[in-house]
Design an enzyme around this catalytic site. Structure first.
Site, PDB file in Angstrom:
ATOM      1  N   HIS A 152      29.860  32.143  14.191  1.00 42.68           N
ATOM      2  CA  HIS A 152      30.655  33.357  14.383  1.00 42.68           C
ATOM      3  C   HIS A 152      29.842  34.395  15.163  1.00 42.68           C
ATOM      4  CE1 HIS A 152      33.491  36.593  12.996  1.00 42.68           C
ATOM      5  NE2 HIS A 152      32.391  37.333  13.141  1.00 42.68           N
ATOM      6  N   GLU A 153      28.590  34.564  14.790  1.00 40.07           N
ATOM      7  CA  GLU A 153      27.746  35.550  15.465  1.00 40.07           C
ATOM      8  C   GLU A 153      27.451  35.139  16.905  1.00 40.07           C
ATOM      9  OE1 GLU A 153      27.488  38.306  14.241  1.00 40.07           O
ATOM     10  OE2 GLU A 153      28.174  37.756  12.242  1.00 40.07           O
ATOM     11  N   HIS A 182      30.238  35.941  19.084  1.00 43.39           N
ATOM     12  CA  HIS A 182      30.209  37.347  19.513  1.00 43.39           C
ATOM     13  C   HIS A 182      29.293  37.509  20.732  1.00 43.39           C
ATOM     14  CE1 HIS A 182      32.625  39.508  16.718  1.00 43.39           C
ATOM     15  NE2 HIS A 182      31.926  39.187  15.649  1.00 43.39           N
ATOM     16  N   GLU A 187      37.141  39.939  15.976  1.00 47.65           N
ATOM     17  CA  GLU A 187      36.727  39.161  14.807  1.00 47.65           C
ATOM     18  C   GLU A 187      37.493  37.842  14.758  1.00 47.65           C
ATOM     19  OE1 GLU A 187      34.173  39.654  12.885  1.00 47.65           O
ATOM     20  OE2 GLU A 187      33.815  41.382  14.169  1.00 47.65           O
TER      21      GLU A 187
END
Ligand SMILES: [Zn+2]
Ligand SMILES: [Zn+2]
Ligand SMILES: [Zn+2]
Lengths: 192, 503, 127
Positions: free
Chosen positions: B169-170, B173, B255
């Site tokens: 997930h990071e 980003h 997100e």
């Protein structure tokens, strides 16, 4: 006089147009080269991880030997598969040997569940983490390679890339057969 | 994937422009209201004024332009700081500290795996926050300056697949350039809020203090000035609201996108879903400032489901989990979009061009997960010791098997083992050449100096306690901590550069 | 002179220990690891029963709040300190000995006593 300047004008327009076409073509060419390099990089990433796996195995055998007296066959299988993979010549042979090695490795980790002393050995745990991660990295590197190959192939097949690719002989990249998730899961299920 | 990134960039630029327009128009209106300039030579003369009504409108221009300039400068200064120092500021605010591979091999491996899966090119630096709450964030303006930070609490409670999901997930980003974009847009929103604050304060001051300047305008009756003032007031009231709405909507979309990326990279959406479930059930609260909250994987300022809707930087956890859980039979951005529409309702989350890529098959769960569930005890201990190491604890081992951990404020050099009452001291690295040196090694007092080249000193020898964190005291007095997973036979003193060999 | 608590780990279990007085601090997190989340809360809740004793109040090492005095129901009762917010328990050195001798009525206290015995074998009173 007028004719001469008209001629110049026409030449200038043609020249400018040609320059634009050239620049456009060069841009497409560069994009193709970038995509091809990305494919090569992705491929070499797979090689790096396969080599890492080969390097870790002697250490693993050494650690397991003392604990797994009854599993000589299992250990020998790994060594055999490793030697086979390192000596493989053709691409197909290579792929088969590597997948065999993967199987042999998941086997040994399954068997290791029956040896609590081995499971408590910090060296073994560290090797297990490294090999698990290497296995993952091989899988992800293959997926990334396929993504890059798809990207390149799309560029080669679709206009306007197809024009430039035809002239400069860009070849479509081959895809990696991604193993079925189910197939991968079979040997591992036994020890969960 | 590349089309997706490009489409993302286009959308980011459009939103940035929208925010910029909002900020500049607010600046204009404020400037116009505060600094009216008259072009009329007969200012104050009602006849002269009515003679040139068009001039009245021109009078707002200089002030307005000045206001715009001030707004841009305020934003530009902050943006520059954020661009060049943003990552470092965020990291230091959060108290995250960099770690090496030996400190936590699994975290390192997982970051490496996701770097490969996302074709990021360069592995982000890895940081750990000493906090038992569960959270993570990414920082850095581009892949070259990127870092990923996770809390010790996350390492203590997540299994391998869940940790992989959070890291993915990071990394997502980072791939989407969300960090830079979110920082820039949050600074603009901040500037808008600040400017509005100024206006509202002025108005309050003007009304209560009876500032002649404003009343003079009113008395004049009609005229551009009053209208400008009203516009300014309305703007000052609405602009921050609008800015925050844009900001929060964008943040929530990002997100979801990062979740989609995580599912695609890991090819195992259950990992991130499991992590979010655990994070939602966690009762620990992370201590963070309001400004950095949107950077985290879950908003640390909200209770897990305290308030969502328009003013939430993060979408509700249940919804994110539900979307991830409903991905079956393969992962792709298109599948995530479908699941999003089923759970959340209408809305184009992923640009059309990103939907074309074929779905990849799901990966099998990590076989270690089941075993890890039983060994959560050890995992907890490992994470706790890692956090202690980051805080400068020293680790001693007693012969009876007890391990003693001394906080940095603990003044004594040696302790009595609480279990067997034997004296336990820090394991020392000593020179192993009795011929050239007498048995007692002279101790140079610990002082800061440049690490000398290792050839200046003979290598030191130290006993290694396997399986635990170990502190080794160098002959120079500095203490070096070695992780249990450190398998090399030697290390280097960070203060004096001496080599320390393990026996 | 004051010294911060040090941590002592044995067989994967950990307590905080004061080198000056020999007292130990049982952290809530440790109890959760030992007994499980719900059981740890039940244990801490049961151990929180107040007692009217004149003894110097201690402060919780986590929240710095004054801790409550509490005691076991056995005879002679064991006195200990308990953080009102459930952060953990504090045993003085002699309290610890007695606690290990007689398991308190609280659910899970037997496991805690066994654990302490394992960690401090020499404290076990020879009865
Ligand atoms: Zn001892
Ligand atoms: Zn040194
Ligand atoms: Zn407390």
């Amino acid at each position: 006089m007028i004719i001469v300047s008209m001629l110049f004008l026409v030449l200038a327009v043609i020249g400018g147009g040609a320059l634009l076409v050239f620049l456009w073509g060069a841009g497409i060419y560069n994009g193709l080269v970038r995509a091809r390099n990305a494919v090569k990089n992705a491929w070499s990433q797979i090689d790096v991880q396969l080599k890492r796996r080969h390097d870790l195995i002697p250490n693993l055998i050494e650690t397991c030997k003392g604990y797994m007296a009854h599993e000589r066959d299992t250990l020998e299988n790994i060594t055999k598969a490793r030697n086979l993979a390192m000596g493989a010549q053709s691409v197909g042979e290579h792929a088969r040997a590597e997948s065999q090695l993967g199987q042999a490795l998941s086997n040994i980790f399954a068997v290791a569940e029956n040896y609590p002393d081995l499971k408590a050995n910090t060296n073994f745990l560290a090797l297990q983490e490294e090999l698990t991660s290497t296995e993952n990295k091989i899988g992800f590197a293959r997926q990334a390679y396929n993504d890059q190959a798809m990207h390149l192939n799309n560029k080669i097949e679709m206009f306007p890339g197809s024009l430039v690719a035809g002239v400069f002989n860009f070849e479509a990249a081959e895809f990696f057969e991604i193993e079925d998730a189910a197939e991968r899961a079979v040997p591992k299920v036994s020890f969960s | 994937m590349w089309e997706l990134i490009r489409a993302n960039k286009r959308r980011s630029v459009a939103l940035l422009l929208l925010m910029l327009a909002l900020m500049l128009s607010l600046g204009f209106v404020i400037g116009a209201a505060l600094f009216p300039v008259s072009f009329n030579l007969n200012y104050g003369d009602p006849y002269g004024r009515h003679a040139y009504p068009a001039m009245d409108w021109l009078s707002v221009l200089p002030g307005g332009l000045l206001g715009m300039a001030v707004a841009s400068v305020i934003w530009a200064v902050q943006a520059m700081v954020a661009y060049f120092r943003g990552g470092a500021i965020l990291l230091s605010l959060s108290g995250a500290k960099p770690i090496e591979k030996a400190d936590h091999p699994r975290l390192f491996n997982v970051v490496e795996e996701m770097t490969i899966a996302s074709s990021l090119g360069k592995m982000p630096r890895v940081y750990v926050m000493d906090d038992m709450a569960m959270n993570a964030f990414a920082a850095g303006r581009d892949p070259d300056t990127a870092c990923v930070a996770v809390t010790a609490g996350l390492l203590a409670r997540l299994n391998r697949d869940e940790l992989q999901g959070v890291v993915a997930h990071e990394i997502s980003h980072i791939v989407n350039r969300d960090v830079l974009f979110m920082t820039m847009i949050s600074i603009m929103a901040g500037t808008v809020v600040m400017l509005s604050e100024v206006v509202l304060r002025m108005f309050r001051h003007g009304l209560h203090g009876g500032n002649a300047r404003y009343r003079g305008g009113k008395k004049g009756g009609g005229g551009a000035q009053v209208i400008v003032l009203v516009i300014a007031l309305v703007f000052a009231l609405l602009a921050p609201l609008l800015a925050q709405l844009i900001y929060f909507a964008v943040s929530r979309k990002r997100e979801y996108l990062a979740d989609a990326g995580a599912a695609v990279y890991t090819r195992f959406p259950g990992g991130l879903a499991g992590a979010l479930e655990k994070i939602g059930a966690d009762t620990h609260q992370l201590v963070v400032s309001k400004a950095t909250a949107p950077m985290y994987i879950v908003n640390p300022l909200q209770g897990a489901r305290a308030f969502h809707g328009f003013f939430a930087t993060h979408p509700p956890l249940e919804e994110r989990i539900q979307i991830l859980r409903s991905l079956a039979g393969g992962v792709s951005y298109a599948k995530y979009q479908t699941a999003y529409n089923q759970v959340h309702g209408k809305g184009q989350l992923i640009p059309q061009s990103g939907l074309a890529v074929a779905a990849a098959p799901l990966r099998a769960a990590d076989p270690g997960n089941a075993a890890q569930a039983g060994a959560s005890h050890n995992q907890f201990r490992e994470a706790g010791d890692l956090a202690r190491n980051l805080n400068g604890f020293r680790f001693l081992s007693c012969a009876c098997g007890a391990r003693i951990k001394l906080p940095p404020a603990f003044a004594m050099q040696a302790v009595q083992c609480p279990r067997c009452h034997a004296g336990v001291a820090l394991s020392a690295a000593r020179e192993n050449a009795p011929v050239t040196q007498p048995s007692a090694t002279p101790r140079t007092p610990p002082r800061r100096r440049k690490p000398a080249s290792s050839s200046a000193h003979a290598p030191l020898m130290a006993q290694r306690n396997a399986g635990a964190w170990q502190s080794v005291q160098c002959a120079c007095g500095a203490v070096k901590n070695v992780a249990p997973s450190f398998e090399m036979s030697q290390t280097v003193c960070a203060q004096c550069g001496r080599e320390i060999h393990f026996m | 002179m004051k010294q911060p608590l040090i941590a002592v780990e044995y067989n994967g279990i950990e307590v905080d220990y004061c080198v000056l007085c020999g007292g130990i601090w049982l952290d809530q997190g440790e109890l959760e690891l030992l007994l499980g989340g719900a059981a740890a809360n039940r244990f801490l809740g049961a151990m929180r029963e107040g007692a009217q004793v004149r003894e110097q109040t201690r402060r919780c090492p986590i929240c710095r709040g004054a801790m409550n005095k509490a005691q076991t129901e056995a005879t002679p009762p064991v006195l200990y300190d308990c953080c009102g917010r459930g952060h953990g328990l504090w045993f003085d050195r002699h309290e610890l000995k007695l606690f290990m001798q007689q398991s308190a009525a609280a659910p899970g206290s037997e496991a805690v006593a066994r654990w302490l015995n394992d960690l401090f074998p020499e404290e076990t009173p020879h009865s």
